[in-house]
Design an enzyme around this catalytic site. Structure first.
Site, PDB file in Angstrom:
ATOM      1  N   HIS A 118     -20.115  -9.913  -7.774  1.00  0.00           N
ATOM      2  CA  HIS A 118     -19.252 -11.033  -7.862  1.00  0.00           C
ATOM      3  C   HIS A 118     -18.090 -10.987  -6.918  1.00  0.00           C
ATOM      4  O   HIS A 118     -17.258 -11.867  -7.122  1.00  0.00           O
ATOM      5  CB  HIS A 118     -18.820 -11.033  -9.422  1.00  0.00           C
ATOM      6  CG  HIS A 118     -19.870 -11.479 -10.504  1.00  0.00           C
ATOM      7  ND1 HIS A 118     -19.397 -11.273 -11.779  1.00  0.00           N
ATOM      8  CD2 HIS A 118     -20.848 -12.115 -10.467  1.00  0.00           C
ATOM      9  CE1 HIS A 118     -20.609 -11.544 -12.534  1.00  0.00           C
ATOM     10  NE2 HIS A 118     -21.434 -12.107 -11.709  1.00  0.00           N
ATOM     11  N   ASN A 125     -29.940 -19.760 -16.832  1.00  0.00           N
ATOM     12  CA  ASN A 125     -30.197 -20.206 -15.680  1.00  0.00           C
ATOM     13  C   ASN A 125     -30.199 -21.737 -15.508  1.00  0.00           C
ATOM     14  O   ASN A 125     -30.099 -22.424 -14.503  1.00  0.00           O
ATOM     15  CB  ASN A 125     -31.545 -19.944 -15.461  1.00  0.00           C
ATOM     16  CG  ASN A 125     -31.798 -18.260 -15.540  1.00  0.00           C
ATOM     17  OD1 ASN A 125     -31.072 -17.546 -14.867  1.00  0.00           O
ATOM     18  ND2 ASN A 125     -32.991 -17.880 -15.949  1.00  0.00           N
TER      19      ASN A 125
END
Length: 331
Positions: A195, A96
């Site tokens: 994606h 992250n």
């Protein structure tokens, strides 16, 4: 008689287990119908506003839900900043840090919801609703989001480092991480299809471009023309943060082109291409199906998002409803 008694005991025991651990059975698409009836439209409106100046935001928000659910379940723990009782934030975990984004939009959604229905909608549910609205706004499927999650009181940075699938991992490892949270091979392929929009930094795939697995050569599963394009965008010793489209054919649209790209060895991440290029894998047939049947992909994706949203939610009196998604209440 003894076997009947044993059987009756087993049945009663199973019923008690189900009653005591209802988990996702407590989630409902109508959870806020009386307490915050406009919740979905409020979430969607804030995202539409953000989309006007940031074409990436819908992919970023979808990713937040994914990264939240894989760590301690879908409890909004990803949103907690470091400070107070939160000594190690999930935001600073490797998957992250300087990568996950959209937190400001989550805060804007929370502010709008607090103005309309104060103290009602959890941050964990905001992430689930934002993911659905984002996919829909990008041209993808819609689904009835199950709601009623409550917000966690702790963050789990080490869990984020361990549990979130990495783009450089083998298909076997990633499959194991999905299985660990109750998701199967179809879920893995369908959710990887997210994606179809968004960007990835060079650092998440440049190991494929020049010296793959210490072979001194690029990843052999990379289309040679696509490889040359990526080597220009991500030169050796270049910036690791340069952004690249995950789906070069339609970078901001949610469609099945991602799977068509895999068929011609144009998956950007190692974890993408492995879905099609891992010999003997059960994922290959699913990729082929989704590449030729967008409806099948959309239906599977919607169901897999519901499945993922059901990972270990806090319900009832567990956790809390945060008034600020960045911190636990009274901290």
């Amino acid at each position: 008689m003894l076997s009947f008694t044993n059987s009756l005991f087993t049945t009663i025991f199973l019923v008690l287990v189900i009653l005591l651990h209802p988990s996702n059975a407590q989630l409902s698409s109508t959870f806020y119908s009386s307490t915050c009836p406009n919740v979905s439209s409020i979430v969607r409106s804030v995202i539409q506003q953000a989309l006007q100046s940031d074409s990436r935001i819908v992919a970023s928000l979808t990713r937040l839900h994914f990264h939240d659910c894989f760590v301690n379940g879908c409890d909004g723990s990803l949103l907690l900043d470091q400070g107070g009782n939160i000594t190690l934030s999930e935001k600073n975990a490797a998957p992250n840090n300087n990568s996950a984004r959209g937190f400001d939009v989550v805060d804007n959604i929370k502010t709008s919801l607090e103005n309309s229905c104060p103290g009602v909608v959890s941050c964990a549910d905001i992430l689930a609703l934002a993911a659905e609205a984002s996919v829909s706004l990008a041209g993808g499927p819609s689904w009835n989001v199950l709601l009623g999650r409550r917000d966690g009181l702790i963050a789990n940075q080490s869990g984020a480092n361990i549990s979130i699938p990495a783009p450089t991992e083998s298909l076997a490892n990633i499959s194991a991480k999905f299985a660990a949270v109750g998701l199967d091979t179809t879920d893995l392929v369908a959710l990887s299809g997210a994606h179809t929009f968004g960007r990835a930094q060079c650092r998440f795939f440049n190991q494929r471009l020049f010296n793959f697995s210490n072979t001194g050569s690029p990843d052999p599963t990379l289309n040679s023309t696509y490889l040359a394009t990526l080597q220009q965008s991500c030169p050796q010793n270049g910036s690791g943060t340069t952004l690249n489209n995950l789906d070069p054919s339609s970078p901001d649209t949610f469609d099945s082109n991602y799977f068509q790209n895999l068929l011609i060895n144009q998956g950007l991440l190692q974890s993408d291409q492995e879905l099609f290029s891992t010999n003997g894998s059960a994922t290959i047939a699913i990729v082929n199906n989704f590449a030729t049947n967008q409806t099948a992909f959309f239906q599977a994706f919607a169901q897999s998002m519901i499945n993922m949203g059901n990972i270990s939610p806090l319900t009832g009196t567990q956790g809390e409803i945060r008034s600020d998604c960045k911190k636990v209440n009274a901290s």
